[in-house]
Design an enzyme around this catalytic site. Sequence first.
Site, PDB file in Angstrom:
ATOM      1  N   THR A 107       0.871  -1.183   0.000  1.00 23.97           N
ATOM      2  CA  THR A 107       0.000   0.000   0.000  1.00 23.97           C
ATOM      3  C   THR A 107       0.910   1.235   0.000  1.00 23.97           C
ATOM      4  O   THR A 107       1.124   1.859   1.033  1.00 23.97           O
ATOM      5  CB  THR A 107      -0.928   0.007   1.235  1.00 23.97           C
ATOM      6  OG1 THR A 107      -0.196  -0.407   2.394  1.00 23.97           O
ATOM      7  CG2 THR A 107      -2.102  -0.912   1.046  1.00 23.97           C
ATOM      8  N   CYS A 282       6.846   1.643   5.638  1.00 25.85           N
ATOM      9  CA  CYS A 282       5.777   1.835   6.618  1.00 25.85           C
ATOM     10  C   CYS A 282       5.773   3.225   7.247  1.00 25.85           C
ATOM     11  O   CYS A 282       4.892   4.024   6.967  1.00 25.85           O
ATOM     12  CB  CYS A 282       5.893   0.768   7.703  1.00 25.85           C
ATOM     13  SG  CYS A 282       5.511  -0.879   7.094  1.00 25.85           S
ATOM     14  N   ARG A 353      13.461   0.185  -0.047  1.00 23.10           N
ATOM     15  CA  ARG A 353      12.226   0.950  -0.246  1.00 23.10           C
ATOM     16  C   ARG A 353      12.247   2.267   0.524  1.00 23.10           C
ATOM     17  O   ARG A 353      12.428   2.300   1.721  1.00 23.10           O
ATOM     18  CB  ARG A 353      11.011   0.111   0.154  1.00 23.10           C
ATOM     19  CG  ARG A 353      10.765  -1.037  -0.804  1.00 23.10           C
ATOM     20  CD  ARG A 353       9.633  -1.905  -0.357  1.00 23.10           C
ATOM     21  NE  ARG A 353       9.908  -2.529   0.913  1.00 23.10           N
ATOM     22  CZ  ARG A 353       9.041  -3.299   1.571  1.00 23.10           C
ATOM     23  NH1 ARG A 353       7.849  -3.499   1.058  1.00 23.10           N
ATOM     24  NH2 ARG A 353       9.361  -3.856   2.709  1.00 23.10           N
TER      25      ARG A 353
HETATM   26  N1  LIG Z   1       7.297  -4.773   5.523  1.00 20.33           N
HETATM   27  C1  LIG Z   1       6.833  -4.705   6.751  1.00 20.33           C
HETATM   28  O1  LIG Z   1       7.580  -4.919   7.699  1.00 20.33           O
HETATM   29  C2  LIG Z   1       5.392  -4.372   7.052  1.00 20.33           C
HETATM   30  C3  LIG Z   1       5.000  -4.314   8.380  1.00 20.33           C
HETATM   31  C4  LIG Z   1       3.681  -4.068   8.679  1.00 20.33           C
HETATM   32  C5  LIG Z   1       2.778  -3.861   7.658  1.00 20.33           C
HETATM   33  N2  LIG Z   1       3.188  -3.889   6.352  1.00 20.33           N
HETATM   34  C6  LIG Z   1       2.187  -3.697   5.316  1.00 20.33           C
HETATM   35  O2  LIG Z   1       1.960  -4.947   4.683  1.00 20.33           O
HETATM   36  C7  LIG Z   1       1.680  -4.761   3.291  1.00 20.33           C
HETATM   37  C8  LIG Z   1       2.659  -5.564   2.463  1.00 20.33           C
HETATM   38  O3  LIG Z   1       3.967  -5.070   2.685  1.00 20.33           O
HETATM   39  P1  LIG Z   1       5.261  -5.887   2.322  1.00 20.33           P
HETATM   40  O4  LIG Z   1       6.371  -5.198   3.016  1.00 20.33           O
HETATM   41  O5  LIG Z   1       5.076  -7.338   2.536  1.00 20.33           O
HETATM   42  O6  LIG Z   1       5.346  -5.604   0.757  1.00 20.33           O
HETATM   43  P2  LIG Z   1       6.341  -6.304  -0.294  1.00 20.33           P
HETATM   44  O7  LIG Z   1       6.554  -5.328  -1.363  1.00 20.33           O
HETATM   45  O8  LIG Z   1       7.509  -6.883   0.432  1.00 20.33           O
HETATM   46  O9  LIG Z   1       5.511  -7.539  -0.822  1.00 20.33           O
HETATM   47  C9  LIG Z   1       4.359  -7.413  -1.526  1.00 20.33           C
HETATM   48  C10 LIG Z   1       4.270  -8.568  -2.515  1.00 20.33           C
HETATM   49  O10 LIG Z   1       3.002  -8.466  -3.127  1.00 20.33           O
HETATM   50  C11 LIG Z   1       3.162  -8.752  -4.498  1.00 20.33           C
HETATM   51  N3  LIG Z   1       2.037  -8.146  -5.177  1.00 20.33           N
HETATM   52  C12 LIG Z   1       1.824  -6.845  -5.462  1.00 20.33           C
HETATM   53  N4  LIG Z   1       0.625  -6.683  -6.031  1.00 20.33           N
HETATM   54  C13 LIG Z   1       0.075  -7.907  -6.111  1.00 20.33           C
HETATM   55  C14 LIG Z   1      -1.147  -8.405  -6.619  1.00 20.33           C
HETATM   56  N5  LIG Z   1      -2.067  -7.592  -7.118  1.00 20.33           N
HETATM   57  N6  LIG Z   1      -1.373  -9.721  -6.568  1.00 20.33           N
HETATM   58  C15 LIG Z   1      -0.438 -10.558  -6.044  1.00 20.33           C
HETATM   59  N7  LIG Z   1       0.724 -10.150  -5.557  1.00 20.33           N
HETATM   60  C16 LIG Z   1       0.979  -8.836  -5.580  1.00 20.33           C
HETATM   61  C17 LIG Z   1       4.504  -8.204  -4.872  1.00 20.33           C
HETATM   62  O11 LIG Z   1       5.009  -8.839  -6.016  1.00 20.33           O
HETATM   63  C18 LIG Z   1       5.313  -8.500  -3.615  1.00 20.33           C
HETATM   64  O12 LIG Z   1       5.992  -9.742  -3.700  1.00 20.33           O
HETATM   65  C19 LIG Z   1       1.757  -3.250   3.073  1.00 20.33           C
HETATM   66  O13 LIG Z   1       0.482  -2.708   3.216  1.00 20.33           O
HETATM   67  C20 LIG Z   1       2.638  -2.775   4.210  1.00 20.33           C
HETATM   68  O14 LIG Z   1       2.392  -1.436   4.541  1.00 20.33           O
HETATM   69  C21 LIG Z   1       4.481  -4.157   6.037  1.00 20.33           C
END
Ligand SMILES: NC(=O)c1ccc[n+]([C@@H]2O[C@H](COP(=O)([O-])OP(=O)(O)OC[C@H]3O[C@@H](n4cnc5c(N)ncnc54)[C@H](O)[C@@H]3O)[C@@H](O)[C@H]2O)c1
Length: 450
Positions: A107, A282, A353
């Site tokens: 997001t 984040c 990122r």
């Molecule tokens: N990274 C963190 O530590 C963390 C912590 C808390 C919350 N979050 C939240 O969790 C969510 C995910 O973050 P993340 O860090 O895992 O992201 P990320 O970028 O590491 O992973 C996201 C994955 O989703 C895939 N993706 C994107 N669009 C897609 C779709 N339409 N269909 C299928 N796969 C798709 C991407 O290829 C990627 O592998 C975000 O909202 C983030 O704010 C992240």
Amino acid sequence: MNSRVQDMSDPFLSPIFDEADPSRAVLGVIGLGYVGLPLAAAFALRGRRVIGYDLNAERVARIRAGIDETGEVARVDLQRALDCGLVPTADPDKLAEARIIMVCVPTPITRDRRPDLGPLLAACAILGPRLARGKVVIFESTVYPGVTEDVCGPALAEASGLVVGQDILLGYSPERVNPGDKAHRVETMVKVVAGQGEAVTRALGQLYGELNGDQIHYAPSIQVAEAAKAIENAQRDINIAFVNEVALICERIGLSVHDVLDAARTKWNFLDFKPGLVGGHCIGVDPYYLSYLSQSIGHEPDVILAGRRLNDHMADEVADRIAFRFREVSQPVRRPSALVLGAAFKEDVPDLRNSRTPQLVRRLCRHGFQVEVHDPWFDPKDLARAQDLTATAWPGKAFDLVVIAVGHRAFLERSPEALLALVSPGGMIADPKGLYRNVRWSSPVNYWTL
Ligand SMILES: NC(=O)c1ccc[n+]([C@@H]2O[C@H](COP(=O)([O-])OP(=O)(O)OC[C@H]3O[C@@H](n4cnc5c(N)ncnc54)[C@H](O)[C@@H]3O)[C@@H](O)[C@H]2O)c1
């Protein structure tokens, strides 16, 4: 914006709850990144079949080969998860098998710092046609209150032809994992859950409770759970902005903010935050979700945006202070050379990122420095390509200025002499985080910290 509570007497609901039994329902996870893969692996390790879908086929292939390049799931655990029931796939049709689907896609924000719900909507469009009556969709992505039910719900309804709240049910469970943090894992943290109605909420608690020994907080509505996540990160951002501001004030009056904080944190209720560059997916992003919502309902979020503004400009401020100090203490050089250590958005992760290093580098370049960057987590060629900067392996030459931008353990494990060897005679070490401030240097060097 209250969670719609559906009629719990509806007979179609019972299979959902039956299948929340650990031994049964097949799970789906959409997005196998920092959040999705550890979650999918954790459930698989507890004996569940988990369909892990990601649209990045290369990432799926690496996961299948037992490699998680984010470093969050160890090779041995990933291999065990694959053996136990994790099915990584780039084929969305496989999601049809899952009864409970968790959406863990990014997001981000747009260039003008508004929520970019594109990946979430894309995930809904992909999932919708693969849904059927009686399924539960849980969102884990960080959003502002209302997105799950007012944005994703309609998107799922349109893509599936099903009625949300009746045919399919929604849930929200914010994710708290922290890249590189081995202590705060899905297995160790309290999980907040909320669903469309009490029964779904309870089922989610039962499901996630499998992972963390039932450390569950039941939020009264999906919006409450969404809001809790949004404010957790906004609060952290504001607190860091405050100490960053204190750091800038201290620097101008010749005090080390680190000395000031050492003294202040001896008070029982002083909040222990450290100054630094706020990047990542984040902390520097999520407050814009909250501020967007706030502005859309007519409240100007002054505090949230002030924190964001300060943290967004901190890399420029740090570069300006370094350049100013460099000119004060060093011999005039026409195009001084500089080495910036660290490109990841924080220590000990291979995660670029929203890293603030490119901003720092650009600003140093504007001050006339010729800058190279080293980060042991990245191949220099990949780093140069990803960040559009000059990257190097650990250099065998000296620089007029060395900036420790990220406190990777790999840097701290080297001796201070190794760092000194990177500094030309009369040059300067800039250490905004004060990591080396208690070091007794074996030869004289200009040292600057906030
Ligand atoms: N990274 C963190 O530590 C963390 C912590 C808390 C919350 N979050 C939240 O969790 C969510 C995910 O973050 P993340 O860090 O895992 O992201 P990320 O970028 O590491 O992973 C996201 C994955 O989703 C895939 N993706 C994107 N669009 C897609 C779709 N339409 N269909 C299928 N796969 C798709 C991407 O290829 C990627 O592998 C975000 O909202 C983030 O704010 C992240």
